[in-house]
Structure formats: C-alpha cells, structure tokens
Design an enzyme around this catalytic site. Sequence first.
Site, PDB file in Angstrom:
ATOM      1  N   SER A 270       7.062   8.452  12.548  1.00  0.00           N
ATOM      2  CA  SER A 270       6.397   9.658  13.059  1.00  0.00           C
ATOM      3  C   SER A 270       7.406  10.578  13.719  1.00  0.00           C
ATOM      4  CB  SER A 270       5.322   9.287  14.077  1.00  0.00           C
ATOM      5  OG  SER A 270       5.929   8.814  15.280  1.00  0.00           O
ATOM      6  N   CYS A 271       6.978  11.796  14.010  1.00  0.00           N
ATOM      7  CA  CYS A 271       7.859  12.757  14.669  1.00  0.00           C
ATOM      8  C   CYS A 271       8.271  12.254  16.049  1.00  0.00           C
ATOM      9  CB  CYS A 271       7.182  14.122  14.771  1.00  0.00           C
ATOM     10  SG  CYS A 271       5.575  14.109  15.618  1.00  0.00           S
ATOM     11  N   THR A 272       7.329  11.665  16.786  1.00  0.00           N
ATOM     12  CA  THR A 272       7.632  11.178  18.129  1.00  0.00           C
ATOM     13  C   THR A 272       8.572   9.982  18.079  1.00  0.00           C
ATOM     14  OG1 THR A 272       5.476  11.946  18.935  1.00  0.00           O
ATOM     15  CG2 THR A 272       6.637  10.320  20.274  1.00  0.00           C
ATOM     16  N   HIS A 298       2.125  16.633  23.425  1.00  0.00           N
ATOM     17  CA  HIS A 298       2.266  16.961  22.009  1.00  0.00           C
ATOM     18  C   HIS A 298       1.457  18.197  21.629  1.00  0.00           C
ATOM     19  CE1 HIS A 298       2.471  16.447  17.670  1.00  0.00           C
ATOM     20  NE2 HIS A 298       3.271  15.416  17.825  1.00  0.00           N
ATOM     21  N   ASN A 302      -3.282  19.868  12.778  1.00  0.00           N
ATOM     22  CA  ASN A 302      -4.402  20.287  11.941  1.00  0.00           C
ATOM     23  C   ASN A 302      -5.554  19.286  11.889  1.00  0.00           C
ATOM     24  OD1 ASN A 302      -4.008  22.900  10.983  1.00  0.00           O
ATOM     25  ND2 ASN A 302      -2.540  22.236   9.438  1.00  0.00           N
TER      26      ASN A 302
END
Length: 481
Positions: A270-272, A298, A302
Amino acid sequence: MIPLIGGLYRGHGVVTSIHGRRLINRSAVELLKAHRFARQAGDVELDLADTMRVLEALTEIGPGPASVDVARLVARFHAAGEGTDLVDFLRAELAPVLVDAEGASAASGTDVVLYGFGRIGRLLARILIAHAGGGQGLRLRAIVVRKGAENDLQKRASLLRRDSVHGPFQGTITVDEEANTILANGTLIQVIYSDDPATIDYTAYGISDAIVVDNTGRWRDEAGLSRHLESTGVSRVLLTAPGKGAIKNIVHGINHTDIESGDRVLSAASCTTNAITPVLAAIEEAYGIRRGHVETVHSFTNDQNLIDNFHKGDRRGRSAVLNMVIAETGAAKAVSKALPALEGKLTGSAIRVPTPDVSLAILNLQLERPTDKATLNAYLRKVSLTSPLRQQIDYIESAEVVSTDFVGSHRAGIVDGLATIADGTDVVLYVWYDNEYGYSCQVVRVVEAMAGTHPIVLPEREPVRIEQVAPAAVPEVVEAG
C-alpha cells in the site's frame, strides 16, 4: 545543459539527477533550483560549471543505462584531489555500465499493460510515458477498462490530459477512435474494453510476455489475480494494493531483491506501507525498534462517499469532504511482510481527512538505543542523500511546509525534521507522502525490478552508519527544491 541531459537519456538511457532530483525534462529555472537544493543540503557545494563538465564528459564516454547522481560524482571527484582526469575518473566510477553498454542499448524492452485506469492507473501511465526514453526499458502498450459510455475513449484521454491534483499532462495526446488508441508523446497505447481478465488475447495487439499492473483492487488473492495469466501474452501480474495470503508484498528499496524469476503474481503493498517501511528500516538498523504505533492522517479516496450515503464499510458512508473519519489500516502489520524484524512490534490506525492528496504518517517509536533530535535528524538526512534508500526517503526542514508542498514527490516518504521529537529511547517522527504519485513511482520501480530494467544507481550507494554522522552537519534550514 538541457540538450546534454536529454541526449544522455534518449541516446543512452542515462537518468541524471542531483541528490535524487531528476534533471530530465526540467526547465532552466528548475535546474537552478536543483542546484540550490544541493547547496542547502550541505553535502557538497555544487557549482553549475562542475555539473556542465560532468555532463560533457558523460556524453563523451557514452555509458549504458544508469541512474547517475551528478552531485555525488562531483563530490567524489573533488575528494580525489587535483591532477585527477575527469574522464578517467568517470570511467572508473561508471565501470559497471561501460562494459555492457552496447548490449544494454540493444535491449527491446518489456511490455506493460495497465488493468484499470483510475487515480493510480493514470499516474502510472504518465510516469511510464515520461520514462519511455529509447524503448529499452518499460513500454506501456495497453490499458484495459470497462466501457462506461459511447464517448468512453475521449473521456479516458481527457482524464489523462487533465488532473485536478497533479495538473496538466506535459505533452500532446491524440485519440484514434477507429483503432481505439491514445497516442501520448509518441507512446501508442491500445485501449481494450473487457470485464474479464482471463479472456484477452494481447498478442492480437502485438503484446507479448507482458507485465499486467492491476490497479482496480477487485482481486487481491493469488486465485483472483492469476486469472490475468490465463490471457494470451501475459507473463506476470503486479497488484497495486496489499496482497492477501502468500503473495509477496514488495516495497522497493527494502525487499525488491526477493523477487524471483518464477514469481508470477506480486503485490506492491500500500501507499502507507511504502511510505513508512523505508524510514522504519533505517531506524531499525541504527537504533533498533522495541515497539511502536503508526497513526496515518490520510487524504480521502474514491471508495468514500462525497456526501452521506450507504457504504458497507464502517464510517466510510459519511461525507469524505466534510469529516475526519476514523478508519482501519493494515499498513503497520503489512510492514513485517517486507521487514520481518518488526513482526509483532507495530500497531496502526488511520484518520481520513478532507484533502484530495498527500498524507502524513506519525511514527511513535520506542527504540533499543537512545538518541537525541539533532543526531537522529542528521542520520535521516544523510540516509536521504547517500544511502541505498535515497530513492525512497527524502528529508526536509522548514517551518512553513504543509501537505500541498509534497504533491508530485517522487519519494515514498519525506521526513519532516523540524517536527521530530526524540527523548532518549522515545521518538516521534512525522513522514509526509504523496499517497498517489509517490506510491506510483514505487510501483514503477517494482515493475522495473520484475522486468530487470531498473537502472543501476551510480555512484554506488553505501549504508549510513550512525557513528559516522555528526549532528553539526545538519544545516539550520533545509528547504525543498
């Protein structure tokens, strides 16, 4: 400088940078800002004339594909002392890509298909188009989507052309409705309409041995993602979300060397996870981590509602643009998949906030060995400049930066040095990250690693040892370029 930088990239696949800040496709003002950053970084006084001489010498040598840090080369050249010939020095520094330069240039590249064309898919397209170079690396060949309207192709092209967060596409886009193609800066992209990843014959479009990047999130286990492999012309699949089960979660810079030729399905996490794992790895190596808690602030995504409406997830049905929303995150636990040393040591939670992009991770850690703010910051700054994690970690000290200042960052995470708290073994770090663009850059690096086309970084980076770092090395203010 600009034609030399472009010529090295197009003719030889050489990506030039200053402390990780790319020089390709930059204006004169942006080049000046990159040099200014190098001066403020305090690692070397980078003079424009020195950069010019290095670029001219690189053009004369003509190395193979590589990521070349001009600032580091200049620093090493000066350290070599007077009387050193620049061309001979560069030949020695670039030896790994001089031997195979001819063979590397002849490489045909790897086909890439984007399955899904949402926020991450379109940013991946922008990056792949910008990295097209001479075609020896990754080649974006197609996107696969479900047809949403009669003018679907025009709408897809328009979304690629304009972005409310990341601005306009830098170049030209032409749509061919008869052929269902988008031509973007010379990259011809086939648009394929399908709702079943197992039924596409990619070879009918001249695509073979492709890496499919699934950014839909519809399938996260090996069984679902393996459906892509049933399509003709696909060799491997990468998921742009945390993978379930035994799927390897890859954070480039941390465990990308675990990718094996037999791996057919992988996850880019994931981005995190990508934002915090490199910083945690650096802290673990220097100080050791007993335990910690990760709180992510965060930006909304969408999958939340614009205004209150039914949502199967807890609290996510409430308006994303009006509320702070407490949410769950598996990022803390996912770190251990890439960094096993932290297994069972981290907890995590998240708050979704009404901003469209850029998030903040707060790392509350208890260390094995004590430190202070100045020493810790000096270490992290050095890691961001010269270590193997230079592409993942950035560092900034400024009393004025806010989230929008990090839109478009190429790094996985940016340590905010002024916000650091360190009291013995108790440490709190604040790490900004562009959860869209920074993450997409990490995804591309993973695809390059899968394809064997990730450029070697020169000069070679060395691990940063905490005993080698002096707190006084940190300038009073370090502004972003």
